[in-house]
Scaffold this motif. Structure first.
Motif, PDB file in Angstrom:
ATOM      1  N   PHE A 176       0.792  -8.026  -3.484  1.00  7.90           N
ATOM      2  CA  PHE A 176       0.785  -6.571  -3.543  1.00  7.90           C
ATOM      3  C   PHE A 176       1.470  -6.127  -4.827  1.00  7.90           C
ATOM      4  CE2 PHE A 176       0.988  -8.286   0.682  1.00  7.90           C
ATOM      5  CZ  PHE A 176      -0.168  -7.754   1.258  1.00  7.90           C
ATOM      6  N   VAL A 177       0.768  -5.325  -5.616  1.00 11.50           N
ATOM      7  CA  VAL A 177       1.263  -4.895  -6.923  1.00 11.50           C
ATOM      8  C   VAL A 177       1.539  -3.396  -6.868  1.00 11.50           C
ATOM      9  CG1 VAL A 177       0.766  -4.740  -9.390  1.00 11.50           C
ATOM     10  CG2 VAL A 177       0.006  -6.740  -8.085  1.00 11.50           C
ATOM     11  N   VAL A 178       2.762  -3.022  -7.244  1.00  7.74           N
ATOM     12  CA  VAL A 178       3.170  -1.626  -7.130  1.00  7.74           C
ATOM     13  C   VAL A 178       3.880  -1.191  -8.406  1.00  7.74           C
ATOM     14  CG1 VAL A 178       3.483  -1.994  -4.658  1.00  7.74           C
ATOM     15  CG2 VAL A 178       5.472  -2.013  -6.134  1.00  7.74           C
ATOM     16  N   TYR A 179       3.945   0.117  -8.594  1.00  5.66           N
ATOM     17  CA  TYR A 179       4.749   0.699  -9.671  1.00  5.66           C
ATOM     18  C   TYR A 179       5.674   1.744  -9.066  1.00  5.66           C
ATOM     19  CZ  TYR A 179       6.355   2.968 -13.885  1.00  5.66           C
ATOM     20  OH  TYR A 179       7.173   3.467 -14.869  1.00  5.66           O
ATOM     21  N   SER A 180       6.969   1.634  -9.418  1.00  6.14           N
ATOM     22  CA  SER A 180       7.969   2.587  -8.940  1.00  6.14           C
ATOM     23  C   SER A 180       8.989   2.782 -10.049  1.00  6.14           C
ATOM     24  CB  SER A 180       8.649   2.063  -7.677  1.00  6.14           C
ATOM     25  OG  SER A 180       9.633   2.976  -7.225  1.00  6.14           O
ATOM     26  N   PRO A 181       8.905   3.878 -10.787  1.00  9.07           N
ATOM     27  CA  PRO A 181       9.750   4.035 -11.973  1.00  9.07           C
ATOM     28  C   PRO A 181      11.227   4.141 -11.628  1.00  9.07           C
ATOM     29  CG  PRO A 181       8.618   6.093 -11.465  1.00  9.07           C
ATOM     30  CD  PRO A 181       8.033   5.052 -10.569  1.00  9.07           C
ATOM     31  N   GLY A 202       0.877   2.228  -5.447  1.00  7.26           N
ATOM     32  CA  GLY A 202       0.319   0.899  -5.319  1.00  7.26           C
ATOM     33  C   GLY A 202      -1.068   0.818  -5.911  1.00  7.26           C
ATOM     34  N   VAL A 203      -1.469  -0.395  -6.273  1.00  5.25           N
ATOM     35  CA  VAL A 203      -2.808  -0.611  -6.825  1.00  5.25           C
ATOM     36  C   VAL A 203      -3.871  -0.353  -5.760  1.00  5.25           C
ATOM     37  CG1 VAL A 203      -4.339  -2.392  -7.766  1.00  5.25           C
ATOM     38  CG2 VAL A 203      -2.006  -2.163  -8.628  1.00  5.25           C
ATOM     39  N   THR A 204      -3.556  -0.654  -4.491  1.00  7.79           N
ATOM     40  CA  THR A 204      -4.435  -0.395  -3.355  1.00  7.79           C
ATOM     41  C   THR A 204      -3.615   0.302  -2.268  1.00  7.79           C
ATOM     42  OG1 THR A 204      -3.962  -2.424  -2.140  1.00  7.79           O
ATOM     43  CG2 THR A 204      -5.653  -2.559  -3.867  1.00  7.79           C
ATOM     44  N   PRO A 205      -4.262   0.852  -1.240  1.00  9.79           N
ATOM     45  CA  PRO A 205      -3.503   1.438  -0.133  1.00  9.79           C
ATOM     46  C   PRO A 205      -2.539   0.435   0.517  1.00  9.79           C
ATOM     47  CG  PRO A 205      -5.755   2.217  -0.047  1.00  9.79           C
ATOM     48  CD  PRO A 205      -5.717   1.164  -1.124  1.00  9.79           C
ATOM     49  N   ALA A 206      -2.966  -0.796   0.651  1.00  9.27           N
ATOM     50  CA  ALA A 206      -2.073  -1.812   1.227  1.00  9.27           C
ATOM     51  C   ALA A 206      -0.888  -2.077   0.310  1.00  9.27           C
ATOM     52  CB  ALA A 206      -2.847  -3.107   1.483  1.00  9.27           C
ATOM     53  N   CYS A 207      -1.113  -2.015  -0.992  1.00  5.72           N
ATOM     54  CA  CYS A 207      -0.008  -2.189  -1.940  1.00  5.72           C
ATOM     55  C   CYS A 207       1.015  -1.069  -1.781  1.00  5.72           C
ATOM     56  CB  CYS A 207      -0.533  -2.229  -3.368  1.00  5.72           C
ATOM     57  SG  CYS A 207      -1.504  -3.697  -3.774  1.00  5.72           S
ATOM     58  N   LEU A 208       0.531   0.159  -1.547  1.00  8.93           N
ATOM     59  CA  LEU A 208       1.450   1.268  -1.322  1.00  8.93           C
ATOM     60  C   LEU A 208       2.281   1.028  -0.062  1.00  8.93           C
ATOM     61  CD1 LEU A 208       2.547   4.047  -2.076  1.00  8.93           C
ATOM     62  CD2 LEU A 208       0.611   5.063  -0.847  1.00  8.93           C
ATOM     63  N   GLN A 209       1.658   0.475   0.965  1.00  9.22           N
ATOM     64  CA  GLN A 209       2.403   0.137   2.178  1.00  9.22           C
ATOM     65  C   GLN A 209       3.461  -0.927   1.885  1.00  9.22           C
ATOM     66  OE1 GLN A 209      -0.130  -0.579   5.696  1.00  9.22           O
ATOM     67  NE2 GLN A 209      -1.766   0.512   4.621  1.00  9.22           N
ATOM     68  N   ALA A 210       3.145  -1.861   1.003  1.00  9.42           N
ATOM     69  CA  ALA A 210       4.124  -2.879   0.610  1.00  9.42           C
ATOM     70  C   ALA A 210       5.291  -2.243  -0.141  1.00  9.42           C
ATOM     71  CB  ALA A 210       3.453  -3.949  -0.239  1.00  9.42           C
ATOM     72  N   ALA A 211       4.983  -1.243  -0.972  1.00 10.10           N
ATOM     73  CA  ALA A 211       6.051  -0.529  -1.679  1.00 10.10           C
ATOM     74  C   ALA A 211       6.969   0.183  -0.691  1.00 10.10           C
ATOM     75  CB  ALA A 211       5.450   0.473  -2.661  1.00 10.10           C
ATOM     76  N   GLU A 212       6.390   0.775   0.330  1.00 16.03           N
ATOM     77  CA  GLU A 212       7.185   1.435   1.360  1.00 16.03           C
ATOM     78  C   GLU A 212       8.080   0.423   2.079  1.00 16.03           C
ATOM     79  OE1 GLU A 212       4.043   3.154   3.599  1.00 16.03           O
ATOM     80  OE2 GLU A 212       4.039   5.044   2.467  1.00 16.03           O
ATOM     81  N   ALA A 213       7.529  -0.768   2.365  1.00 20.87           N
ATOM     82  CA  ALA A 213       8.317  -1.813   3.029  1.00 20.87           C
ATOM     83  C   ALA A 213       9.446  -2.295   2.135  1.00 20.87           C
ATOM     84  CB  ALA A 213       7.410  -2.979   3.413  1.00 20.87           C
ATOM     85  N   LEU A 214       9.179  -2.431   0.837  1.00 26.19           N
ATOM     86  CA  LEU A 214      10.176  -2.938  -0.109  1.00 26.19           C
ATOM     87  C   LEU A 214      11.330  -1.968  -0.283  1.00 26.19           C
ATOM     88  CD1 LEU A 214      11.238  -4.827  -2.345  1.00 26.19           C
ATOM     89  CD2 LEU A 214       9.636  -3.713  -3.923  1.00 26.19           C
ATOM     90  N   TYR A 215      11.031  -0.706  -0.543  1.00 23.83           N
ATOM     91  CA  TYR A 215      12.066   0.254  -0.917  1.00 23.83           C
ATOM     92  C   TYR A 215      12.583   1.106   0.250  1.00 23.83           C
ATOM     93  CZ  TYR A 215      10.837  -0.743  -5.792  1.00 23.83           C
ATOM     94  OH  TYR A 215      10.611  -1.353  -7.005  1.00 23.83           O
TER      95      TYR A 215
END
Length: 453
Positions: A176-181, A202-215
């Motif tokens: 999962f590839v995400v960007y969060s400045p 996120g690059v995809t909707p699932a990537c955005l979910q991964a960003a939510e899980a990470l941060y």
């Protein structure tokens, strides 16, 4: 690596039970996830500390072997909290390394690497691409790769994603590839990582979910946006907003000075308006990695679309001119005391780019020191946070911080307040200095022997 590549990994009963995203969520939730921080500087170290506070094991990656050895020996680092320096230790297991093969141990890999400008003021994303290439062979299913470095819209998907690409891993399914400045503010005791709302994408909707899980466990408020390009542009807008407004108030300072007005009085009066005005204060220019650098990432990218960002570039020109303006004011003040700058003893107080920290990146105060030296001034500096100062080649030798007690202050022909650290005794300086050039509004404009610049 692209969202339409089918993974070549055979499906197992375990993988059918729990997807890579579900595994990542579970490990973040129970704090068993290992967090990899790539780039152990002003952004990476506070981020590592925050995840360490939550109980995660941390692997810190950096190409600087000396820094890595120092962090491992101390088990922590020095940070600034308001007016104070304090040593902090990581709350859970932390290990720094130069071995990027250990990226495979990490459930999350967060890139906090520099994004400088090249010699022609073009963006240099080489550190991002190098970091991506270093971790690429060690990627595995269930990992999230997050970029926090400030950059132009399109970097995550157009530049970093191809550098990570592997045919056996599908973005949005396996990794999962995400960007969060980053929104780090060194020295700010009020707003730390937890309190500052965090933009995620996120690059995809699932990537955005991964960003939510990470941060989600580390930050109180998440701000999801529609794409990585929108998140990248958000960070640039934040910094360009500051750069343009600082440029505006610096230009207003020169106009007010010519009219015999105190710009600090004017700004403070305007700030009493409860709507429609945000106060910015003038100074010797702009410093740090963000404000002098980031606007050029957008001006460069805008040219790709046939646009010329005149407003942004004008603000940059004004801010870059401010050190010259200050030295001109210094020369005028010395002339008024029947002295020339050539041969005068001048002490510059503060050379970090902002008060109460030691960050020297793009500091306009350094340019003030260089200009004084170039014009023949016998220049010295004092800064409790910066023990040594290396000027650009051909602009003077390396300098050592000088004392700033009463006897020292009294020995100079002029004192320039360039960075107003709280450690300076401003009452004593006003009493002992023969001449003060004040770039930060520490003194009333009417005070004897004080010149506003």
């Amino acid at each position: 690596m692209s969202a339409d590549v089918v993974s070549s990994e055979p499906e197992t009963p375990a993988s059918r039970l729990q997807s890579p995203l579900e595994t990542l969520r579970a490990r973040m939730q129970d704090r068993s996830a290992v967090i990899g921080i790539i780039g152990l500087g002003y952004v990476g170290l506070p981020l590592a500390l925050r995840f360490s506070e939550l109980g995660h094991a941390i692997v810190g990656f950096d190409v600087d072997a000396t820094k890595v050895a120092d962090l491992n020996a101390k088990g922590g680092y020095v940070r600034y909290q308001g007016q104070t320096r304090e040593s902090v230790r990581f709350h859970s297991r932390f290990e720094a390394t130069t071995d990027f093969a250990r990226a495979g141990e990490c459930d999350a890999l967060i890139l906090c690497v520099p994004t400088p400008l090249g010699k022609s003021h073009d963006p240099d994303i080489g550190y991002i691409l190098d970091a991506a290439a270093s971790i690429r062979p060690h990627l595995r299913p269930g990992q999230v790769i997050a970029l926090e470095s400030t950059t132009y819209p399109g970097t995550t998907e157009e530049d970093m994603l191809p550098a990570l690409a592997r045919e056996d891993l599908t973005v949005g399914e396996d990794v999962f590839v995400v960007y969060s400045p980053e929104r780090e503010d060194p020295g700010n005791a009020k707003y730390g990582i937890r309190q500052i709302p965090k933009v995620i994408s996120g690059v995809t909707p699932a990537c955005l979910q991964a960003a939510e899980a990470l941060y989600g466990g580390a930050v109180d408020t998440l701000v999801p946006v529609s794409s990585t390009r929108a998140a990248e542009m958000t960070k640039l807008l934040e910094n360009i907003h500051r750069a343009v407004n600082i440029g505006l108030v610096n230009e207003m300072k020169t106009v007010a000075d010519r009219m015999g007005l105190d710009i600090f009085e004017v700004v403070r009066a305007a700030a009493t308006k409860p709507f429609g005005f945000t106060p910015f204060y003038p100074g010797p220019g702009v410093g740090g990695h963000c404000i002098p650098v980031d606007p050029f990432y957008l001006t460069w990218k805008a040219r790709e679309y046939g646009l010329h960002t005149r407003f942004i570039e004008l603000a940059g020109e004004i801010n870059r001119y401010m050190p010259e303006y200050i030295v001109e004011k210094l020369m005028d003040a010395l002339n008024g005391a029947r002295k020339a700058l050539n041969g005068a003893r001048v002490l510059v107080l503060g050379v970090a780019f902002k008060k109460n920290i030691d960050d020297m990146r793009e500091s306009p105060s350094v340019r003030v020191v260089e200009l004084i030296a170039e014009k023949g001034g016998d220049v010295a500096y004092a800064d409790p946070h910066v023990p040594t100062l290396t000027l650009e080649e051909g602009k003077g030798a390396s300098l050592t911080a000088q004392p700033f007690d009463a006897a020292a202050i009294a020995g100079y022909d002029a004192v320039v307040i360039a960075t107003d650290h709280d450690a300076f005794d401003y009452e004593m300086i006003a009493r002992e200095a023969k001449l003060i050039v004040d770039t930060r509004g520490r003194y009333p404009a009417s005070q004897a022997r004080v010149t506003r610049a």
